[in-house]
Design a protein around this motif. Structure first.
Motif, PDB file in Angstrom:
ATOM      1  N   HIS A 164       0.992  -1.195   0.067  1.00 33.55           N
ATOM      2  CA  HIS A 164       0.063   0.019   0.119  1.00 33.55           C
ATOM      3  C   HIS A 164       1.006   1.298  -0.042  1.00 33.55           C
ATOM      4  CE1 HIS A 164      -4.590  -1.024   0.311  1.00 33.55           C
ATOM      5  NE2 HIS A 164      -3.783  -2.367   0.618  1.00 33.55           N
TER       6      HIS A 164
ATOM      7  N   SER B 253      -0.049   3.305  -3.268  1.00 33.47           N
ATOM      8  CA  SER B 253      -0.887   4.388  -2.736  1.00 33.47           C
ATOM      9  C   SER B 253      -0.172   5.631  -2.364  1.00 33.47           C
ATOM     10  CB  SER B 253      -1.885   3.821  -1.850  1.00 33.47           C
ATOM     11  OG  SER B 253      -2.742   4.915  -1.555  1.00 33.47           O
TER      12      SER B 253
ATOM     13  N   ALA C  61      -5.449  -0.893  -3.368  1.00 34.75           N
ATOM     14  CA  ALA C  61      -4.589   0.218  -3.483  1.00 34.75           C
ATOM     15  C   ALA C  61      -4.523   1.006  -5.028  1.00 34.75           C
ATOM     16  CB  ALA C  61      -3.292  -0.494  -3.295  1.00 34.75           C
ATOM     17  N   LYS C  62      -4.574   0.168  -5.903  1.00 31.52           N
ATOM     18  CA  LYS C  62      -4.749   0.708  -7.071  1.00 31.52           C
ATOM     19  C   LYS C  62      -6.021   1.469  -7.356  1.00 31.52           C
ATOM     20  CE  LYS C  62      -1.187  -0.874  -9.300  1.00 31.52           C
ATOM     21  NZ  LYS C  62      -0.007  -0.271  -9.724  1.00 31.52           N
TER      22      LYS C  62
ATOM     23  N   ALA D 127      -7.191   3.658  -5.156  1.00 31.62           N
ATOM     24  CA  ALA D 127      -6.795   4.925  -4.732  1.00 31.62           C
ATOM     25  C   ALA D 127      -5.884   5.767  -5.652  1.00 31.62           C
ATOM     26  CB  ALA D 127      -5.649   4.716  -3.389  1.00 31.62           C
ATOM     27  N   ALA D 128      -5.018   4.901  -6.232  1.00 34.64           N
ATOM     28  CA  ALA D 128      -4.174   5.755  -7.453  1.00 34.64           C
ATOM     29  C   ALA D 128      -5.348   6.196  -8.462  1.00 34.64           C
ATOM     30  CB  ALA D 128      -3.394   4.868  -8.105  1.00 34.64           C
TER      31      ALA D 128
END
Length: 257
Positions: free
Chosen positions: A108, A112, A152-153, A155-156
């Protein structure tokens, strides 16, 4: 006018492809990854073939001091960075119930926190100069119930959409590139030695994905799912229940880049 791009995860796979394509366009480069020797070899090839200026910055971005060194390079007024490509990443193969929590945290942080920190370092200078480009490599997994990797992706993707909306009128373009399966070292580093054999049509071409990503960034598209197979397939997720979609991936990372 000469541009300069900083690329994380530049020593292999999609990061190397971004470096090659930008160098072919005459863009100077700052290459970031953990393996200094591989970066130096790539830098030598790019300098020789394309005549561009290439800096090498070896850094483990999950280490605070190294991350801050890269952030400092992004905020430097001398030899400013016009293009930031947040590409560094890895996956955790173990299922969520069995994974190492230290590895989950590293994942993360890299997927992120690191893109946020580096964008935060780059944005003020880009705004002052009135132009800039930030490409965050996310994943098609961001749109699926695919464990901690997908979260996590996601969040990107959210960060990219937010920055695009906030700063586009000020000359800053931000894109989240969301590939599917790519034939790179990504899965090998996960220890995914028993990845099921898949037909060639399931794997996207790294060169094409990089070109699509750079084109979307130039045009200011906030989110791009790449390539066409995944753009066609992802809408089907709305027709399937989350429990079924989750079962399609047997690990924390369903195999999507």
């Amino acid at each position: 006018m000469s541009y300069r791009a900083l690329i994380t995860g530049a020593s292999a796979g999609l990061g190397t492809e971004f470096a090659r394509q930008l160098a072919a366009l005459g863009v100077d480069l700052v290459l970031v990854a953990r393996d200094a020797a591989r970066l130096e070899r790539l830098a030598h090839v790019l300098r020789s073939r394309y005549g561009v200026d290439v800096e090498v910055l070896a850094a483990d971005l999950t280490a605070s001091a190294a991350l801050e060194a890269v952030a400092g390079r992004l905020s430097a007024e001398e030899r400013p960075i016009d293009i930031l490509i947040n590409n560094a990443g890895f996956g955790v193969y173990a299922g969520f119930e069995a994974s190492d929590i230290t590895e989950e945290r590293r994942l993360h942080e890299l997927l992120s926190w690191v893109p946020l920190r580096l964008a935060h370092a780059a944005v003020p200078g880009m705004l002052e100069r009135g132009s800039g480009w930030i490409l965050n490599v996310a994943s098609a997994a961001a749109f699926l119930p695919s464990g901690s990797y997908g979260s996590a992706k996601a969040a990107a993707v959210s960060l990219s959409r937010s920055l695009s909306a906030r700063y586009r009128a000020s000359g800053l373009r931000v894109t989240a590139l969301c590939p599917g399966l790519l034939a790179t070292e990504f899965h090998e580093r996960m220890g995914e030695d028993h990845l099921p054999a898949l037909p060639s049509i399931a794997w996207a071409d790294t060169g094409r994905v990089a070109r699509e990503g750079l084109r979307a960034l130039y045009r200011g598209k906030p989110v791009l799912v790449s390539d066409w197979r995944y753009r066609l397939a992802l809408p089907l997720r709305a027709l399937l229940p989350d429990r079924l979609l989750e079962r399609l991936g047997t690990t924390n990372d369903p195999g999507l880049r």
